[in-house]
Scaffold this active site. Structure first.
Site, PDB file in Angstrom:
ATOM      1  N   ARG A  32       0.846  -1.196   0.000  1.00 28.60           N
ATOM      2  CA  ARG A  32       0.000   0.000   0.000  1.00 28.60           C
ATOM      3  C   ARG A  32       0.881   1.244   0.000  1.00 28.60           C
ATOM      4  O   ARG A  32       1.766   1.387   0.841  1.00 28.60           O
ATOM      5  CB  ARG A  32      -0.899   0.003   1.237  1.00 28.60           C
ATOM      6  CG  ARG A  32      -1.676   1.293   1.497  1.00 28.60           C
ATOM      7  CD  ARG A  32      -2.504   1.127   2.756  1.00 28.60           C
ATOM      8  NE  ARG A  32      -3.188   2.340   3.176  1.00 28.60           N
ATOM      9  CZ  ARG A  32      -3.007   2.942   4.347  1.00 28.60           C
ATOM     10  NH1 ARG A  32      -2.127   2.453   5.222  1.00 28.60           N
ATOM     11  NH2 ARG A  32      -3.689   4.024   4.662  1.00 28.60           N
ATOM     12  N   ARG A  73      -9.575  18.437  10.062  1.00 24.22           N
ATOM     13  CA  ARG A  73      -8.607  18.574  11.147  1.00 24.22           C
ATOM     14  C   ARG A  73      -8.729  19.927  11.834  1.00 24.22           C
ATOM     15  O   ARG A  73      -9.190  20.903  11.237  1.00 24.22           O
ATOM     16  CB  ARG A  73      -7.179  18.425  10.606  1.00 24.22           C
ATOM     17  CG  ARG A  73      -6.902  17.096   9.926  1.00 24.22           C
ATOM     18  CD  ARG A  73      -5.477  17.039   9.388  1.00 24.22           C
ATOM     19  NE  ARG A  73      -5.231  15.821   8.638  1.00 24.22           N
ATOM     20  CZ  ARG A  73      -4.859  14.666   9.186  1.00 24.22           C
ATOM     21  NH1 ARG A  73      -4.708  14.605  10.499  1.00 24.22           N
ATOM     22  NH2 ARG A  73      -4.650  13.605   8.449  1.00 24.22           N
ATOM     23  N   LYS A 219     -13.259   2.673   0.725  1.00 24.69           N
ATOM     24  CA  LYS A 219     -12.959   2.572   2.148  1.00 24.69           C
ATOM     25  C   LYS A 219     -14.218   2.946   2.939  1.00 24.69           C
ATOM     26  O   LYS A 219     -14.664   4.086   2.887  1.00 24.69           O
ATOM     27  CB  LYS A 219     -11.790   3.481   2.521  1.00 24.69           C
ATOM     28  CG  LYS A 219     -10.473   3.064   1.884  1.00 24.69           C
ATOM     29  CD  LYS A 219      -9.380   4.082   2.113  1.00 24.69           C
ATOM     30  CE  LYS A 219      -8.962   4.169   3.566  1.00 24.69           C
ATOM     31  NZ  LYS A 219      -7.837   5.116   3.752  1.00 24.69           N
ATOM     32  N   THR A 279      -6.797  -1.666   9.845  1.00 26.19           N
ATOM     33  CA  THR A 279      -6.607  -0.792  11.009  1.00 26.19           C
ATOM     34  C   THR A 279      -6.352  -1.581  12.291  1.00 26.19           C
ATOM     35  O   THR A 279      -7.198  -2.343  12.753  1.00 26.19           O
ATOM     36  CB  THR A 279      -7.800   0.156  11.235  1.00 26.19           C
ATOM     37  OG1 THR A 279      -8.215   0.742  10.003  1.00 26.19           O
ATOM     38  CG2 THR A 279      -7.397   1.266  12.209  1.00 26.19           C
TER      39      THR A 279
END
Length: 480
Positions: A32, A73, A219, A279
């Site tokens: 990845r 963020r 995803k 994850t």
């Protein structure tokens, strides 16, 4: 042979030809490239090393490019971090100085957050380590109370509990990275934070415009994406889905995550789509040479549920033991695949079919699972479509996918139970093809005299979607 595939994220801990060679030798099937970090030049160099090391090891290794997506963020603090106390007030301000945050207020880079939220909403910062309740919205400010306190540092992510943020799935950076990924020649592209099937269709359009025929992976990390009808829509227009448990767990809550993961894996397999579980699979191995027992069970359960691949992130990108993390993952997968559950399947057993390829593929797998003496399935393929359909059936037998196309071999590296093999049958007379395929397995040591092999192929060489023949042969006998 191991059936579940291993994806390893490349980064500083695997930033050399030698280290990439070592993780491939340890069992990596897909690497990845995380476009959230590093430069395009770094990704190009790593991709080149992967191709060189895989060729030298005579292995097929795919490359997955992972887009950053709209990560929402906070801005920065004057002193890089602050300590927030439970019960105190804390303000998020879209117009505040991006470098001047303090323990009372900080800027945010996502201007629409004020519009997307309401009083009473819960915001989770830094993957839920800090939790805020919105008490009041005033102009461009969200005035909050700290519900869960702790240290909060620069540029940490923000999620809204329950999802619902309107941020587009593909940012300007993602659009540039799609073009770069096309130049690199990735085999798959992962799209972060898709909200619905339309986001995936748009990503496909951008890929086509970039001249990239890579498979597209959705995803699943937004709460709205796991609504059953929405999830099915995303799966149906994607080549694969990823259970991205970090942001997804923050948005839907830890208690819901296990059931949602199992449902995503089940639906992906039912709809003939690839599925990756990701994850914190081996998170402790960032700093430890051995996994925890909880991590062992986590990986094993994903295998038992039928995931095509498990993905390592920081474990191989930044960890102290990248090779050991791959080896441990392989070891756990092999242990889980010894369980009888991984060899049984009732996939579509009571359903009718419209596609001849699927009928042949699934008939071959059911025959293999119920006929004694079968040691291998051989599938001659141009696109990898029939091996994908076959791989939706749980089986303890390897599917050897024979194709002359390198791009097809690399795409199949992600498919559970599929072993890609380079095989050019275009120069062979039709009566000699089956024998040549079996000889190929004999040379590889995959079968021996007396073994039964199931072969599927089409009447015409290298024709897409042409699988219409199933034949059962015995190694050592005259084969036509």
């Amino acid at each position: 042979m191991r059936r579940t595939k291993v994806i390893a994220t490349l980064g500083p801990a695997t930033n050399s030809r030698l280290l990439i060679s070592e993780i491939i030798a340890a069992g990596v099937n897909v690497v990845r490239l995380n476009f959230s970090h590093g430069t395009i030049q770094e990704h190009q160099q790593r991709a080149q090393w992967v191709r060189e090391c895989a060729a030298k090891a005579d292995k097929v290794v795919a490359i997955l490019g992972d887009l950053q997506g709209p990560k929402i963020r906070i801005a920065k603090f004057v002193e890089a971090k602050v300590l927030l106390i439970v019960g105190q007030s804390f303000i998020l301000d879209t117009q505040y100085d991006a470098e001047a945050g303090n323990s009372q207020i900080v800027g945010i880079d996502y201007k629409a957050l004020v519009r997307d939220c309401s009083c009473g909403d819960v915001l989770l910062l830094d993957d839920g380590r800090v939790v805020l309740n919105i008490d009041k919205i005033s102009g461009q400010q969200l005035i909050c109370t700290v519900v869960v306190g702790g240290v909060l540092s620069d540029n940490k992510g923000i999620n809204r509990q329950g999802g619902g943020l309107s941020a587009q799935a593909l940012t300007d950076k993602d659009k540039r990275d799609i073009k770069s990924a096309a130049q690199i020649g990735v085999d798959y592209i992962a799209v972060s934070f898709p909200r619905n099937a339309e986001d995936m269709r748009y990503a496909r359009k951008l890929l086509d415009e970039a001249g990239c025929d890579a498979g597209i992976i959705a995803k699943i990390e937004r709460a709205e994406a796991v609504v059953p009808a929405t999830l099915d829509g995303i799966i149906e227009v994607s080549d694969g889905v990823m259970v991205a448990r970090g942001d997804l767990g923050v948005e839907i809550g830890d208690a819901e995550l296990m059931a949602v993961q199992k449902h995503i894996i089940k639906r992906a397999r039912q709809l003939n789509t690839l599925v990756i579980t990701a994850t914190q699979m081996m998170e402790s191995m960032i700093h430890s040479p051995l996994p925890t027992r909880a991590e062992v069970f986590d990986v094993a359960n994903a295998v038992l549920d039928g995931t095509d691949a498990v993905m390592l992130s920081a474990e191989t990108a930044a960890g102290e033991y990248p090779v050991a993390a791959v080896a441990a993952t392989v070891r756990v997968i092999l242990g889980a695949e010894n369980h009888p559950q991984t060899k049984l399947s009732k996939h579509r057993i009571n359903q009718a079919f419209d596609d001849i390829d699927e009928v042949i593929g699934l008939a071959a797998m059911y025959a293999a699972n119920h006929l004694s003496g079968v040691k291998a399935i051989v599938c001659m393929t141009a696109t990898g479509g029939t091996p994908l359909l076959m791989s939706r059936i749980s089986s303890g037998l390897p599917i050897f996918a024979l194709t002359p196309k390198q791009s097809t071999q690399q795409r199949m590296a992600l498919m559970r139970g599929v072993q890609p093999i380079s095989f050019d049958l275009s120069t062979l007379p039709p009566p000699a093809i089956n024998q040549a395929a079996v000889d190929c397995l004999l040379t590889a040591g995959a079968v021996a005299d007396g073994d039964v092999v199931i072969i599927t192929k089409g009447d015409y060489v290298n024709v897409n979607g042409g699988t219409n023949t199933l034949k059962i042969v015995r190694v050592g006998a005259k084969i036509q």
